[in-house]
Design an enzyme around this catalytic site. Structure first.
Site, PDB file in Angstrom:
ATOM      1  N   ASP A  51       0.823  -1.220  -0.064  1.00  0.00           N
ATOM      2  CA  ASP A  51       0.092   0.019   0.084  1.00  0.00           C
ATOM      3  C   ASP A  51       0.936   1.280   0.201  1.00  0.00           C
ATOM      4  OD1 ASP A  51       0.878  -0.233   2.620  1.00  0.00           O
ATOM      5  OD2 ASP A  51      -1.090  -0.394   3.745  1.00  0.00           O
ATOM      6  N   SER A  52       2.008   1.001   0.146  1.00  0.00           N
ATOM      7  CA  SER A  52       3.244   2.225  -0.200  1.00  0.00           C
ATOM      8  C   SER A  52       2.960   2.698  -1.430  1.00  0.00           C
ATOM      9  CB  SER A  52       4.534   1.702   0.106  1.00  0.00           C
ATOM     10  OG  SER A  52       4.959   0.687  -0.665  1.00  0.00           O
ATOM     11  N   LYS A  70      -0.856  -9.731   3.041  1.00  0.00           N
ATOM     12  CA  LYS A  70      -0.292  -9.234   4.015  1.00  0.00           C
ATOM     13  C   LYS A  70      -1.127  -8.166   4.963  1.00  0.00           C
ATOM     14  CE  LYS A  70       3.246  -6.020   3.775  1.00  0.00           C
ATOM     15  NZ  LYS A  70       2.839  -5.099   4.820  1.00  0.00           N
ATOM     16  N   GLU A 124      -1.069  -6.021   8.738  1.00  0.00           N
ATOM     17  CA  GLU A 124       0.116  -5.191   9.726  1.00  0.00           C
ATOM     18  C   GLU A 124      -0.604  -5.328  11.202  1.00  0.00           C
ATOM     19  OE1 GLU A 124       0.654  -1.392   8.770  1.00  0.00           O
ATOM     20  OE2 GLU A 124       1.569  -1.656   6.684  1.00  0.00           O
ATOM     21  N   GLU A 177       9.788  -4.692  10.288  1.00  0.00           N
ATOM     22  CA  GLU A 177      10.436  -3.018   9.876  1.00  0.00           C
ATOM     23  C   GLU A 177      10.805  -2.090  11.141  1.00  0.00           C
ATOM     24  OE1 GLU A 177       8.759   0.418   6.972  1.00  0.00           O
ATOM     25  OE2 GLU A 177       7.690  -1.424   7.215  1.00  0.00           O
TER      26      GLU A 177
END
EC number: 2.1.2.11
Length: 268
Positions: free
Chosen positions: A43-44, A112, A114, A179
């Site tokens: 989504d970056s 994915k 988060e 991260e």
């Protein structure tokens, strides 16, 4: 194409896993040609290709649109797709429905998620047959709360992250992205898990690495995070090429004989 079951085997064999974000057909095609193990439609893309201020603005429609393009560009590479902000934070039934829809419509190999709060969704997704990549440490969808900085910098926070990582593995996650955490913590997490860890700003003692395509090629990016190394400079090369085109047109040097169709269609 590698399968979900092969990632743990690569970890056992000590073979590093390579992963890069891809957001469109050409970046996916290049990445597959380069031999990348895994692609992440992250989504970056909100910041790198859509000009949003954060990942929070990215919609499911955005993710589907870009993931389909990536799949066309890299039909033989394992593709992971991010669940966008807000699509898995409501009740579990709605979250699962959203995930299954994204998984089906994009032809993804894995989804994915988060943060550790999505553990119930991870369990249900795996039972439904959806491979899950988990993401701990700095989670971009939560930067409004955490900020863009190193996470788990105290012993207490580090111990909690280790427990969260174990819980993700127990819930059925196939891979864990770590991260912006201290390298010794990333090494410890990697040691205690049987599933592979993919680091971004987490040191080298993890099972693989992921970077953003536009960061590692310096394509449209101005400031790079501490943990990024660039391997090309598309910014400079691109501007130089475009400037050369502008000057060639202004000076009537383009098009020339080699780039012009020739056929006499009018009698003199």
């Amino acid at each position: 194409m590698k399968t979900t079951s092969e990632w743990s085997q690569m970890k056992q064999n000590g073979e590093k896993i390579t992963m890069v974000t891809a957001y469109d057909y050409p970046s996916a095609k290049q990445s597959e040609a380069a031999g990348m193990d895994m692609l992440l439609v992250g989504d970056s893309l909100g910041m790198t290709v859509l000009g949003y201020t954060s990942t929070v603005q990215v919609t499911t429609g955005d993710m589907i649109h870009h993931a389909k393009a990536v799949r066309r560009g890299a039909p033989d590479t394992y593709m992971v797709v991010d669940m966008p902000f807000g699509t898995y934070h409501a009740n579990d039934d709605t979250s699962l429905t959203n995930m299954l829809s994204l998984y089906q419509q994009t032809d993804a190999n894995a989804i994915k998620l988060e943060g550790v709060d999505c553990l119930p969704i991870v369990k249900r997704a795996v039972r439904a047959g959806v491979p899950i990549v988990a993401h701990l440490g700095l989670t971009p969808q939560s930067v409004g709360v955490t900020g863009f900085k190193m996470q788990a910098g105290t012993q207490e926070a580090a111990m909690q992250l280790i427990e969260d990582a174990k819980a993700m593995e127990a819930a059925g996650a196939s891979v864990l992205v770590l991260e912006a955490i201290p390298s010794d913590l990333a090494e410890k997490v990697t040691e205690v898990l049987t599933i592979p860890t993919i680091g971004i700003g987490a040191g080298k003692e993890v099972d693989g690495q992921v970077l953003v395509y536009h960061d590692l090629l310096q394509y449209g990016t101005e400031r790079l995070p501490k943990f990024v190394r660039s391997y090309a400079d598309f910014n400079t090369a691109g501007i130089e090429g475009l400037s050369a085109y502008v000057q060639a047109v202004k000076n009537s040097e383009f098009p020339d004989e080699a780039t012009t169709y020739k056929r006499k269609v009018f009698e003199e």
